[in-house]
Design a protein around this motif. Structure first.
Motif, mmCIF file in Angstrom:
data_model
loop_
_atom_site.group_PDB
_atom_site.id
_atom_site.type_symbol
_atom_site.label_atom_id
_atom_site.label_comp_id
_atom_site.label_asym_id
_atom_site.label_seq_id
_atom_site.Cartn_x
_atom_site.Cartn_y
_atom_site.Cartn_z
ATOM 1 N N VAL A 177 0.857 -1.179 0.000
ATOM 2 C CA VAL A 177 0.000 0.000 0.000
ATOM 3 C C VAL A 177 0.895 1.232 0.000
ATOM 4 C CG1 VAL A 177 -1.854 1.264 1.151
ATOM 5 C CG2 VAL A 177 -1.764 -1.246 1.292
ATOM 6 N N ILE A 178 0.737 2.082 -1.018
ATOM 7 C CA ILE A 178 1.534 3.301 -1.163
ATOM 8 C C ILE A 178 0.615 4.492 -0.932
ATOM 9 C CG2 ILE A 178 3.053 4.635 -2.661
ATOM 10 C CD1 ILE A 178 3.498 2.050 -4.277
ATOM 11 N N THR A 179 0.953 5.327 0.039
ATOM 12 C CA THR A 179 0.141 6.490 0.385
ATOM 13 C C THR A 179 0.881 7.756 0.005
ATOM 14 O OG1 THR A 179 -0.788 5.287 2.271
ATOM 15 C CG2 THR A 179 -1.108 7.669 2.228
ATOM 16 N N GLY A 180 0.223 8.610 -0.766
ATOM 17 C CA GLY A 180 0.797 9.895 -1.136
ATOM 18 C C GLY A 180 0.240 11.000 -0.259
ATOM 19 N N TYR A 181 1.115 11.875 0.226
ATOM 20 C CA TYR A 181 0.722 12.982 1.091
ATOM 21 C C TYR A 181 0.838 14.294 0.317
ATOM 22 C CZ TYR A 181 0.800 9.939 5.194
ATOM 23 O OH TYR A 181 0.542 8.944 6.105
ATOM 24 N N ALA A 182 -0.282 14.991 0.158
ATOM 25 C CA ALA A 182 -0.275 16.298 -0.490
ATOM 26 C C ALA A 182 0.190 17.367 0.496
ATOM 27 C CB ALA A 182 -1.665 16.635 -1.017
ATOM 28 N N GLU A 183 0.437 18.583 -0.017
ATOM 29 C CA GLU A 183 0.927 19.664 0.845
ATOM 30 C C GLU A 183 -0.061 20.019 1.941
ATOM 31 O OE1 GLU A 183 4.115 22.464 -1.438
ATOM 32 O OE2 GLU A 183 2.026 22.752 -1.989
ATOM 33 N N ASP A 184 -1.363 19.842 1.681
ATOM 34 C CA ASP A 184 -2.363 20.175 2.692
ATOM 35 C C ASP A 184 -2.585 19.042 3.693
ATOM 36 O OD1 ASP A 184 -3.744 18.319 1.200
ATOM 37 O OD2 ASP A 184 -5.354 19.678 0.582
ATOM 38 N N GLY A 185 -1.804 17.966 3.574
ATOM 39 C CA GLY A 185 -1.915 16.847 4.497
ATOM 40 C C GLY A 185 -2.894 15.775 4.078
ATOM 41 N N SER A 186 -3.670 16.024 3.039
ATOM 42 C CA SER A 186 -4.603 15.012 2.548
ATOM 43 C C SER A 186 -3.839 13.863 1.905
ATOM 44 C CB SER A 186 -5.581 15.621 1.540
ATOM 45 O OG SER A 186 -4.895 16.140 0.412
ATOM 46 N N THR A 187 -4.453 12.687 1.844
ATOM 47 C CA THR A 187 -3.764 11.504 1.352
ATOM 48 C C THR A 187 -4.603 10.754 0.315
ATOM 49 O OG1 THR A 187 -4.657 10.083 3.107
ATOM 50 C CG2 THR A 187 -2.550 11.199 3.540
ATOM 51 N N GLN A 188 -3.900 10.037 -0.533
ATOM 52 C CA GLN A 188 -4.516 9.095 -1.464
ATOM 53 C C GLN A 188 -3.666 7.831 -1.472
ATOM 54 O OE1 GLN A 188 -6.429 10.567 -5.223
ATOM 55 N NE2 GLN A 188 -5.057 12.310 -4.897
ATOM 56 N N GLU A 189 -4.276 6.693 -1.774
ATOM 57 C CA GLU A 189 -3.579 5.414 -1.730
ATOM 58 C C GLU A 189 -3.630 4.683 -3.066
ATOM 59 O OE1 GLU A 189 -4.045 4.021 2.945
ATOM 60 O OE2 GLU A 189 -5.164 2.969 1.369
ATOM 61 N N ILE A 190 -2.586 3.920 -3.299
ATOM 62 C CA ILE A 190 -2.527 2.976 -4.408
ATOM 63 C C ILE A 190 -2.144 1.618 -3.819
ATOM 64 C CG2 ILE A 190 -1.218 2.259 -6.446
ATOM 65 C CD1 ILE A 190 -0.940 5.150 -7.216
ATOM 66 N N GLU A 191 -2.871 0.584 -4.188
ATOM 67 C CA GLU A 191 -2.557 -0.760 -3.721
ATOM 68 C C GLU A 191 -1.940 -1.564 -4.853
ATOM 69 O OE1 GLU A 191 -5.989 -2.633 -2.092
ATOM 70 O OE2 GLU A 191 -6.012 -1.373 -0.286
ATOM 71 N N VAL A 192 -0.857 -2.255 -4.538
ATOM 72 C CA VAL A 192 -0.174 -3.120 -5.498
ATOM 73 C C VAL A 192 -0.258 -4.545 -4.971
ATOM 74 C CG1 VAL A 192 1.968 -3.584 -6.723
ATOM 75 C CG2 VAL A 192 1.405 -1.226 -6.049
ATOM 76 N N MET A 193 -1.029 -5.389 -5.638
ATOM 77 C CA MET A 193 -1.169 -6.774 -5.216
ATOM 78 C C MET A 193 0.088 -7.540 -5.627
ATOM 79 S SD MET A 193 -3.114 -8.794 -3.515
ATOM 80 C CE MET A 193 -4.750 -8.027 -3.534
ATOM 81 N N LEU A 194 0.902 -7.925 -4.660
ATOM 82 C CA LEU A 194 2.143 -8.633 -4.936
ATOM 83 C C LEU A 194 1.921 -10.133 -5.102
ATOM 84 C CD1 LEU A 194 4.508 -6.800 -2.413
ATOM 85 C CD2 LEU A 194 4.203 -6.340 -4.849
#
Length: 319
Positions: A240-257
């Motif tokens: 699970v990769i979580t990206g943090y924007a400058e305002d602190g909000s987040t979005q996720e990408i899941e990579v099924m290994l």
């Protein structure tokens, strides 16, 4: 005459182009640009009309974190706690026979200062071991630079204790390719994540990276270990990769290994992961999730059972 001269030049150029497959533009700075005739619709000496409300965006510039010595641009520094001088990526790689727990003073037992690196002068990405379980050591998680490889045939005979001699290894034949291998805390719901951040704190677009499973989880999923079972059709392992924007909000990408027991469907070869949907981020946080879990303390503490390792390479950043 002002109108005739450009037309005459254009006619001469057109005739010359018909006899060539390509043509060349010689610039005052000494550089030369080649163009294929088949790719040219027309040549004009008049500037194109541009809508001032819709200016033409310049081609975005990118930098790639390759972990290769030829691309190392960061200034030299010293990891004082272990006395290692770092001038290239290779200086951050523990020896092949130091992959086992506590085998390398560079990545274990650093209570006062952490293993750290920064891709200065290039992508600007930086990583430092998190403080976890009372230490800055690799047992608490982090990215370690590596170029160690092991074949599946070699792994088959090492046993569940011997597999940890390949803690920093990717699966495959030995190559010169260097990468970053990560260990994630196995505690379910831990707040301690492995992170890649921009050193200056400015948000940028990370376009993509390569991801792969590494030797330890592959061995464990195939054969089981002292702590985990070989995978069956109901099991899964994902990143699970979580990206943090400058305002602190987040979005996720899941990579099924790994999804199920069939290793032909697992991510055992380097695979490109598109990160563009995360937008501009100040950092990425990584953790892993799997189906196999075990509880202690009457269910108060829950851990994932399989070794939570993965590797990354060729991280492309839009500058």
């Amino acid at each position: 005459m002002k109108r005739i001269l450009p037309l005459l030049i254009a006619s001469v150029v057109s005739v010359a182009l018909l006899a060539q497959s390509s043509f060349y533009i010689y610039k005052l700075d000494g550089s030369v640009e080649q163009y294929l005739v088949d790719e040219v619709e027309r040549i004009s000496f008049e500037a194109p009309e541009v809508d001032p409300d819709q200016p033409i965006d310049p081609e975005p510039q990118v930098a790639v974190l390759t972990f290769e010595d030829d691309d190392a641009k960061f200034p030299a520094y010293t990891l004082d706690y272990c006395g290692v001088d770092v001038a290239t990526w290779s200086d951050l790689i523990p020896a092949a026979d130091e992959q086992y727990f506590d085998g390398s003073s560079m990545i274990y037992g650093a209570d006062g200062a952490p293993y750290t690196w920064t891709d200065a002068g290039n992508t600007g990405l930086t990583h430092t071991f998190p403080y976890n379980w009372g230490t800055y050591g690799f047992a608490g998680g982090g990215f370690v630079i590596s170029h160690h490889y092991v074949t599946l045939e070699e792994l088959e005979n090492v046993g569940t204790a011997g597999m940890y001699n390949y803690q920093l290894s990717a699966l495959g034949e030995k190559t010169d390719n260097t990468f970053a291998i990560a260990y994630c805390d196995s505690k379910v719901g831990t707040d301690v994540k492995v992170e890649l951040a921009f050193e200056d704190g400015v948000a940028r677009q990370i376009n993509k990276m390569l991801v792969v499973m590494t030797a330890l989880p592959i061995y464990s999923l195939l054969y089981g270990s002292d702590f985990s079972d070989a995978y069956d059709d109901d099991d899964y392992l994902k990143l699970v990769i979580t990206g943090y924007a400058e305002d602190g909000s987040t979005q996720e990408i899941e990579v099924m290994l790994a999804d199920g027991a069939d290793p032909s469907t697992w991510v055992v070869d380097w695979t490109e992961v598109d990160l563009s949907s995360l937008g501009k981020v100040t950092k990425l946080a990584f953790h892993m999730d799997e189906a196999q879990q075990i509880s202690y303390d009457g269910g108060e503490t829950i851990y994932y059972k399989s070794p939570l390792y993965f590797a990354i390479d060729d991280v492309e950043v839009q500058l």
